[in-house]
Each structure stands twice: as structure tokens, then as C-alpha cells.
Design an enzyme around this catalytic site. Structure first.
Site, PDB file in Angstrom:
ATOM      1  N   ARG A   1      17.024 -13.969 -31.265  1.00 48.12           N
ATOM      2  CA  ARG A   1      16.394 -13.926 -29.339  1.00 48.12           C
ATOM      3  C   ARG A   1      16.314 -12.424 -29.241  1.00 48.12           C
ATOM      4  O   ARG A   1      16.579 -11.866 -28.004  1.00 48.12           O
ATOM      5  CB  ARG A   1      16.915 -14.695 -28.584  1.00 48.12           C
ATOM      6  CG  ARG A   1      16.494 -16.569 -28.458  1.00 48.12           C
ATOM      7  CD  ARG A   1      15.459 -16.368 -28.338  1.00 48.12           C
ATOM      8  NE  ARG A   1      15.135 -18.342 -28.370  1.00 48.12           N
ATOM      9  CZ  ARG A   1      15.470 -18.308 -29.279  1.00 48.12           C
ATOM     10  NH1 ARG A   1      14.808 -18.839 -30.039  1.00 48.12           N
ATOM     11  NH2 ARG A   1      14.916 -20.540 -29.426  1.00 48.12           N
TER      12      ARG A   1
ATOM     13  N   SER B   1      13.974 -22.125 -22.302  1.00 46.86           N
ATOM     14  CA  SER B   1      15.451 -22.789 -22.725  1.00 46.86           C
ATOM     15  C   SER B   1      16.144 -20.929 -21.578  1.00 46.86           C
ATOM     16  O   SER B   1      15.059 -20.355 -21.507  1.00 46.86           O
ATOM     17  CB  SER B   1      16.059 -22.285 -23.807  1.00 46.86           C
ATOM     18  OG  SER B   1      16.027 -23.091 -24.362  1.00 46.86           O
TER      19      SER B   1
ATOM     20  N   GLU C   1      17.235 -15.364 -21.111  1.00 47.49           N
ATOM     21  CA  GLU C   1      16.868 -15.830 -22.176  1.00 47.49           C
ATOM     22  C   GLU C   1      15.848 -14.825 -21.603  1.00 47.49           C
ATOM     23  O   GLU C   1      14.949 -13.758 -22.302  1.00 47.49           O
ATOM     24  CB  GLU C   1      16.982 -16.984 -22.500  1.00 47.49           C
ATOM     25  CG  GLU C   1      16.160 -16.487 -24.102  1.00 47.49           C
ATOM     26  CD  GLU C   1      15.039 -17.311 -24.946  1.00 47.49           C
ATOM     27  OE1 GLU C   1      14.306 -16.730 -25.145  1.00 47.49           O
ATOM     28  OE2 GLU C   1      15.190 -18.684 -24.687  1.00 47.49           O
TER      29      GLU C   1
HETATM   30  N1  EPU Z   1      22.434 -30.300 -25.840  1.00 42.32           N
HETATM   31  C1  EPU Z   1      23.632 -31.323 -24.239  1.00 42.32           C
HETATM   32  N2  EPU Z   1      22.777 -31.134 -23.671  1.00 42.32           N
HETATM   33  C2  EPU Z   1      20.860 -30.873 -23.336  1.00 42.32           C
HETATM   34  C3  EPU Z   1      21.034 -31.156 -24.674  1.00 42.32           C
HETATM   35  C4  EPU Z   1      21.153 -30.372 -25.360  1.00 42.32           C
HETATM   36  O1  EPU Z   1      24.220 -32.037 -24.368  1.00 42.32           O
HETATM   37  O2  EPU Z   1      21.269 -31.442 -22.459  1.00 42.32           O
HETATM   38  C5  EPU Z   1      23.720 -30.012 -27.024  1.00 42.32           C
HETATM   39  C6  EPU Z   1      22.689 -30.926 -28.098  1.00 42.32           C
HETATM   40  O3  EPU Z   1      24.417 -31.526 -28.167  1.00 42.32           O
HETATM   41  C7  EPU Z   1      22.262 -30.612 -29.308  1.00 42.32           C
HETATM   42  C8  EPU Z   1      22.513 -29.469 -28.482  1.00 42.32           C
HETATM   43  O4  EPU Z   1      23.256 -29.023 -28.123  1.00 42.32           O
HETATM   44  O5  EPU Z   1      22.740 -31.584 -29.776  1.00 42.32           O
HETATM   45  C9  EPU Z   1      21.379 -28.432 -29.295  1.00 42.32           C
HETATM   46  O6  EPU Z   1      20.284 -28.981 -28.118  1.00 42.32           O
HETATM   47  P1  EPU Z   1      18.516 -28.452 -29.436  1.00 42.32           P
HETATM   48  O7  EPU Z   1      18.554 -29.173 -30.267  1.00 42.32           O
HETATM   49  O8  EPU Z   1      18.012 -28.952 -28.014  1.00 42.32           O
HETATM   50  O9  EPU Z   1      18.760 -26.749 -28.735  1.00 42.32           O
HETATM   51  P2  EPU Z   1      19.693 -25.776 -27.600  1.00 42.32           P
HETATM   52  O10 EPU Z   1      20.442 -24.819 -28.837  1.00 42.32           O
HETATM   53  O11 EPU Z   1      20.161 -26.459 -27.035  1.00 42.32           O
HETATM   54  C10 EPU Z   1      17.686 -24.142 -29.208  1.00 42.32           C
HETATM   55  C11 EPU Z   1      16.795 -22.990 -28.622  1.00 42.32           C
HETATM   56  C12 EPU Z   1      14.837 -23.749 -27.861  1.00 42.32           C
HETATM   57  C13 EPU Z   1      14.631 -24.829 -29.450  1.00 42.32           C
HETATM   58  C14 EPU Z   1      15.966 -25.606 -30.169  1.00 42.32           C
HETATM   59  C15 EPU Z   1      15.139 -26.261 -30.879  1.00 42.32           C
HETATM   60  C16 EPU Z   1      17.701 -21.678 -27.589  1.00 42.32           C
HETATM   61  C17 EPU Z   1      18.641 -20.447 -26.629  1.00 42.32           C
HETATM   62  N3  EPU Z   1      17.249 -22.577 -27.292  1.00 42.32           N
HETATM   63  O12 EPU Z   1      17.680 -24.899 -28.350  1.00 42.32           O
HETATM   64  O13 EPU Z   1      14.052 -22.693 -27.973  1.00 42.32           O
HETATM   65  O14 EPU Z   1      13.618 -25.185 -28.630  1.00 42.32           O
HETATM   66  O15 EPU Z   1      17.330 -24.764 -30.548  1.00 42.32           O
HETATM   67  O16 EPU Z   1      15.171 -25.434 -32.355  1.00 42.32           O
HETATM   68  O17 EPU Z   1      18.701 -20.556 -28.511  1.00 42.32           O
HETATM   69  C18 EPU Z   1      13.438 -21.739 -26.253  1.00 42.32           C
HETATM   70  O18 EPU Z   1      13.909 -20.823 -26.555  1.00 42.32           O
HETATM   71  O19 EPU Z   1      13.035 -21.122 -24.780  1.00 42.32           O
HETATM   72  C19 EPU Z   1      13.768 -23.243 -26.302  1.00 42.32           C
HETATM   73  C20 EPU Z   1      12.894 -23.610 -26.147  1.00 42.32           C
END
Ligand code: EPU
Length: 346
Positions: free
Chosen positions: A173, A246, A342
């Protein structure tokens, strides 16, 4: 046939323009001057206007990564340029895309043309010009992998610069464009896309989603469909409820700090980085603090995903920012980790 007026001269200027429909958090703010640019070649002329030159400038795509905490005292430049140019050359095709094209339209077009690579990045809101600025990423892929160069107006040097991938200094990012705010106005992005490429299927939930679709030998469009479904379940649609995806980055800490946190919180998701540091799940920490689905007035955290700050109705920019800071303070008190927002905060 009804007459459809088109802006003359490649751009249109509006004073005291409302921005509520131009940011996906639906914040009611105004721009002192709004410049809607339809022709990138007119950018130097537009920037030379005394009224534009003398004021701060904010470049706007779809406003999907932006929190406005006040009216903007200068010029908001809305990039509305369109067009795609394709140069076939051996196994890789170079595709130059105007900054104002919608990112998701480009991804779907590329898949429809038989190109591989962008399938994991489907359904991300925003424009092509904004994609390299924050190096959009999802489901194990970042746009940086496909950017050959970025064409941008260099505000300091008063000329168009073509910045190669290595000079874009991409990170998680992060990019040169984000590190030097105000310096570059992205006018086009040149991508290099292959026709064939091993699929990225290692992200949590991908195999299960493909199995649910009944696919055992996936093609890029199957992966795209799986991503669309996973995103649709987790991320609220900004057309329905205001949000900027995010709102927080996943923090990256050193290995010792991560090990100490894992010792006290074994379930905290942590992803080792190539440089030895460790990326931690901000969503998990926010969720663990009991903030997921919480609400103060019209501001809250989505009940679908803990990283997503939502505007339930008429939240103001300062209310959204105060709530985000409350989330950051709560996580810091619980885990000793400082989250970073972000979106661009104006
Ligand atoms: N989780 C929770 N609670 C929640 C959601 C997630 O505990 O409400 C935990 C779970 O353990 C899950 C882990 O967080 O396995 C990761 O969640 P997720 O796969 O949704 O990924 P993220 O790291 O939260 C990132 C990106 C997203 C992107 C997803 C999928 C960032 C800041 N965000 O989210 O990007 O869609 O991975 O690859 O890196 C964005 O940047 O706007 C965005 C949506």
C-alpha cells in the site's frame, strides 16, 4: 436526437462544488474549485490558470480511498480521462490505460481479452490512475507486479515524466507517488500483461470458494468469480453504505515484536515478509477489541469486516476521523501496535 452538451476545451470548472457524490464515504464537503479533466493534454493549460496555481490541489479518481475532514480550500482535480491503447509484442502485451478509467472495468476488459494476471484484483473500487498510487492489492496479488511504467505530470518539473516500475518504489500500500504527495499527477498507466500465467490460489478461502463453484481446473475467470464472491460477502458496497474499503493498513512489525504478540495471542494472523518483518492482521485486533459492528451515531465499523469504517448516514468527516482515531487508540492500548489509516486524510 436530444443534444448532449460536452465540456469544451477538455475540462470543465465549477466553483464551490459539492463532493458528497465524489467520495465513497459520502462525506458532505465542498471544493473551492472543481476541475473535471477529460483530456490529459490540457492538464498544463489547466494548471497554469492563476486561480489553480495559487491554491492547493487534490487529485480525485473515484474518491474510494479518501476521507475529507473539511471543505477543500483549493482545486479538486477530477480525472475523467478515458482510453486504452494495446501494443502486442511476443508473449507479453503492453496496454496503456488513461488514468480516469475505472479499475474494475479495465480488469474485466483484460480478462475478456484473454489476458491473465489481474483476476485476483477484480471488483476493487477506484480508477486506474489511483491503482499504482496506493499499490492496490488483494488475494495475494499487488498491481505493482503488472505495472511497466506510470505516466505522470511532474508538478515540480512542469513536464510529463514516464516513471519505470523500479522508480515507482512500490511497497505494501505504498509507492513513490504516495511518499511524495503533491508531486505527481498520474495521467496514464502502462501495464504488461501475459496471456498465460500460473494462478495465485494460495490466499485463505480461495480453494474452498473454487470448490463451491464446482471448478477443479480453474481458469483466470474462475478465480475472478471466486474473488467477486468472497469480496461481496466481506466488504460492504459503497453504493449502499458509505465506506472506503480497508480503513487501516495491516501493520508491519519486527520479528521479535511479532513473536511476543503471538506468545500472548496465538490466534493473531501473522504473515512473514521477505525482509524478515511480519505483517499482522489489523482486522483481527480490531475485532478482538469488540469494535466490529460497533457504532457511534452514524459512524461505525462494518459488521461484515473489522477493517471497514462505515458511514451509516450523515456522518461528517471530523466524526469519521475521530472514530477512526478511537479505534487506533483502542488497538494500541490492547496490543501496543499503532495502526495507520489507509485512505488519504484531507
Ligand atoms: N479477520 C477478523 N475479523 C474480521 C475480518 C478479518 O478477525 O472482521 C481476520 C481473519 O483471521 C482473516 C484475517 O483477518 O483471516 C484476514 O482478513 P482478510 O482476508 O479479509 O484480509 P485483510 O488483511 O483484513 C486485506 C486487504 C484488503 C483485501 C483483503 C483480501 C489491507 C489493508 N486490506 O484485508 O484490501 O481485500 O486483504 O486480500 O491490506 C482495501 O485495501 O481496501 C482492501 C479491502
Amino acid at each position: 436526437m436530444p443534444l448532449e452538451p460536452v465540456p469544451m476545451g477538455g475540462y470543465a470548472l465549477t466553483e464551490n462544488a459539492p463532493l458528497a457524490t465524489r467520495n465513497t464515504l459520502h462525506v458532505q464537503a465542498r471544493a473551492h474549485l472543481l476541475a473535471e479533466l477529460h483530456d490529459a493534454s490540457k492538464l498544463p493549460e489547466l494548471l497554469a490558470f492563476p486561480a489553480v496555481r495559487a491554491q492547493p490541489l487534490l487529485v480525485l479518481g473515484e474518491g474510494s480511498n479518501l476521507l475529507l475532514t473539511r471543505d477543500f480550500p483549493g482545486t479538486v482535480l477530477a480525472m475523467l480521462t478515458h482510453g486504452v491503447q494495446v501494443e502486442e509484442e511476443g508473449d507479453v502485451t503492453r496496454i496503456a490505460v488513461a488514468a480516469g478509467e475505472r479499475w474494475d472495468d479495465f480488469v474485466r476488459w483484460s480478462l475478456g481479452q484473454g489476458f491473465a494476471g489481474l483476476e485476483n484484483l477484480i471488483a476493487i473500487p477506484g480508477t486506474v490512475g489511483a491503482a499504482p498510487v496506493q499499490n492496490i492489492g488483494a488475494y495475494g496479488t499487488e498491481v505493482a507486479e503488472f505495472v511497466e511504467s506510470v505516466e505522470a505530470w511532474d508538478v515540480h518539473e512542469h513536464r510529463i515524466a514516464v516513471i519505470g516500475n523500479a522508480e515507482c518504489a512500490f511497497g505494501y500500500r505504498q509507492s513513490r507517488f504516495k511518499r511524495e504527495p503533491g508531486r505527481y499527477i498520474v495521467t496514464a498507466v502502462r501495464f504488461a500483461l501475459p496471456r498465460h500465467r500460473p494462478l495465485r490460489l494460495d490466499y485463505a478461502g480461495m480453494h474452498e470458494e473454487l470448490a463451491r463453484l464446482g471448478v477443479d481446473t480453474p481458469a483466470p475467470y474462475h478465480v475472478a468469480e471466486a474473488v467477486v464472491r468472497m469480496r461481496g460477502r466481506k466488504l460492504p458496497d459503497p453504493a449502499v453504505i458509505g465506506n472506503a474499503g480497508s480503513f487501516f493498513k495491516n501493520p508491519i512489525v519486527d520479528a521479535e515484536r511479532a513473536a511476543a504478540l503471538k506468545a500472548t495471542h496465538p490466534e493473531l494472523p501473522a504473515w512473514p515478509q521477505p525482509n524478515g518483518q511480519v505483517k499482522l492482521s489489523a482486522a483481527w485486533m480490531i475485532d478482538r477489541c469488540g469494535l466490529k459492528g460497533s457504532r457511534q451515531g452514524d459512524v461505525g465499523i462494518s459488521n461484515r469486516h473489522a477493517l471497514v469504517v462505515v458511514n451509516h448516514g450523515y456522518a461528517t468527516g471530523p466524526e469519521l476521523w475521530a472514530f477512526a482515531q478511537h479505534v487506533m487508540a483502542t488497538v494500541e492500548a490492547a496490543f501496543g501496535v499503532r495502526l495507520e489509516p489507509e485512505p488519504v486524510i484531507v
